[in-house]
Design an enzyme around this catalytic site. Structure first.
Site, short mmCIF file in Angstrom:
data_model
loop_
_atom_site.label_atom_id
_atom_site.label_comp_id
_atom_site.label_asym_id
_atom_site.label_seq_id
_atom_site.Cartn_x
_atom_site.Cartn_y
_atom_site.Cartn_z
CB ALA A 120 75.70 -52.01 -18.04
CE1 TYR A 150 78.51 -61.23 -15.53
CE2 TYR A 150 78.47 -59.16 -16.71
CZ TYR A 150 78.16 -59.73 -15.63
OH TYR A 150 78.61 -59.17 -14.09
CG ASN A 179 81.82 -50.50 -15.52
OD1 ASN A 179 82.36 -51.71 -14.92
ND2 ASN A 179 81.23 -50.59 -17.26
CB THR A 220 83.11 -43.15 -23.25
OG1 THR A 220 81.57 -44.02 -24.08
CG2 THR A 220 83.47 -42.00 -23.53
#
Ligand code: NAD
Length: 322
Positions: A120, A150, A179, A220
């Site tokens: 992501a 990255y 994640n 978040t």
């Protein structure tokens, strides 16, 4: 006949889990990494210690037309590794070399299907400034503007594998992981990510004590438990959909909420101290419309269930390490 699989990065968190899952499914499995898997025993048939930046190593380990190849080896870590800027050259150079070697050799050896784990982190920073409304639909990737080197390397390597698919027929599947966390992941040492770091801090703190959180904690994120990640990867590999597709949870929480879940798992009462630290983008959440459309599936386990399991594992690690 027994199917064969090659897992690059099997010494790592997700690679170790994938290698064991494939073995349980009946594959003949070879794992490769620069290091042994320090957290979980591997059930693999063959394990090669080797540096995949070296094309001679890649030539040696891709020695047949594997039915499935999983390319998970990367120079990576959590915010404390990716966002400080100190590791940028290594992250780009090391991971790009691995991916270039692998794309080339897998094509030569006519590997039947190749999975590549993107991240992501390749999404544009401008779509992740509002913690309440991030946009991470797959088609929002361009014009590109990742917030880390990255992320740029992941974007480059997605394109690399897609180019080998178009020009040489390499049969690829690409996922953008959001994640991933769970037992057997890195939990200390500087490369750990937020869920493991939070569980460790809580486990180390005395009841009534305090833990530190980087930033105001209002940034978040969503976090996906490893078992659901594995299921998504398997479903993608079994489908005809090339991707890239998000594999992530769409239960968006603040980092403060993540810390609360870790605290609830411990039964302790702790206070949070917000300190300066690397944070990455303000808001990120998996957009699961495409995966639902293409695979007719999306993860749905509540975050606190996975955090409770991970907390227990990290607490056990700490106890056995004293
Ligand atoms: P990890 O760091 O636990 O595993 C990566 C493995 O690659 C490590 O064991 C490392 O030793 C190995 N490796 C690095 N350089 C190597 C080299 N030159 N030769 C051989 N092996 C080498 O990370 P992970 O969490 O298991 O991630 C696996 C993949 O998924 C990575 O490509 C990562 O970028 C991607 N990803 C992970 C997450 C996540 O939340 N964990 C999110 C997005 C993307």
């Amino acid at each position: 006949m027994e199917k064969s699989a090659l897992v690059l990065g099997a010494g790592g968190f997700i690679g170790g889990h994938i290698a064991n899952k494939l073995k349980k499914e009946g594959f003949w499995v070879r794992g490769v990494d620069v290091k042994h898997n320090e957290h979980q025993g591997l059930l693999v048939d063959d394990f090669v210690i080797g540096d995949l930046r070296d094309p001679r190593v890649v030539e040696k380990v891709i020695d047949r037309d594997f039915d499935e190849l999983y390319q998970l080896a990367a120079d990576m870590g959590g915010a404390g590794y990716i966002f400080t800027g100190e590791n940028d050259a290594n992250v780009m150079h090391n991971s790009a070399l691995i991916n270039m070697n692998v794309a080339h050799e897998a094509t030569l050896r006519k590997v039947k299907k190749l999975f590549y784990s993107s991240s992501a982190c390749m999404y544009p920073e401008r779509n992740q400034l509002d913690p309440d409304n991030p946009n991470l639909a797959e088609d929002s990737a361009y014009p590109a503007e990742p917030d880390s080197e990255y992320g740029w390397e992941k974007l480059f390597s997605e394109r690399l594998f897609l180019a080998f698919q178009r020009n040489y027929g390499l049969n690829v599947r690409i996922a953008r992981f959001h994640n991933i966390f769970g037992p057997f992941g890195t939990w200390r040492g500087g490369k750990e990510k937020a869920p493991a770091a939070m569980c460790r801090k809580v486990a180390e703190a005395p009841d009534g004590g305090e833990i530190e959180i980087w930033g105001d904690g209002n940034q978040t994120r969503s976090f996906l438990y490893i078992d659901e990640c594995l299921e998504g990867v398997r479903r993608l590999m079994d489908s005809d959909f090339i991707g890239p597709v998000n594999i992530g949870s769409d239960e968006m929480v603040s980092i403060n909420q993540l810390a609360k879940y870790a605290m609830e798992s411990s039964g302790k009462n702790l206070s949070f101290k917000h300190i300066a630290g690397p944070q990455g983008v303000r808001g990120r959440n998996s957009d699961n419309r495409l995966i639902k459309e293409k695979l007719n599936w999306a993860p749905n386990q509540p975050l606190k269930v996975g955090i409770a399991k991970t907390y227990k594992w990290i607490e056990d690690q700490l106890k056995s390490n004293v």
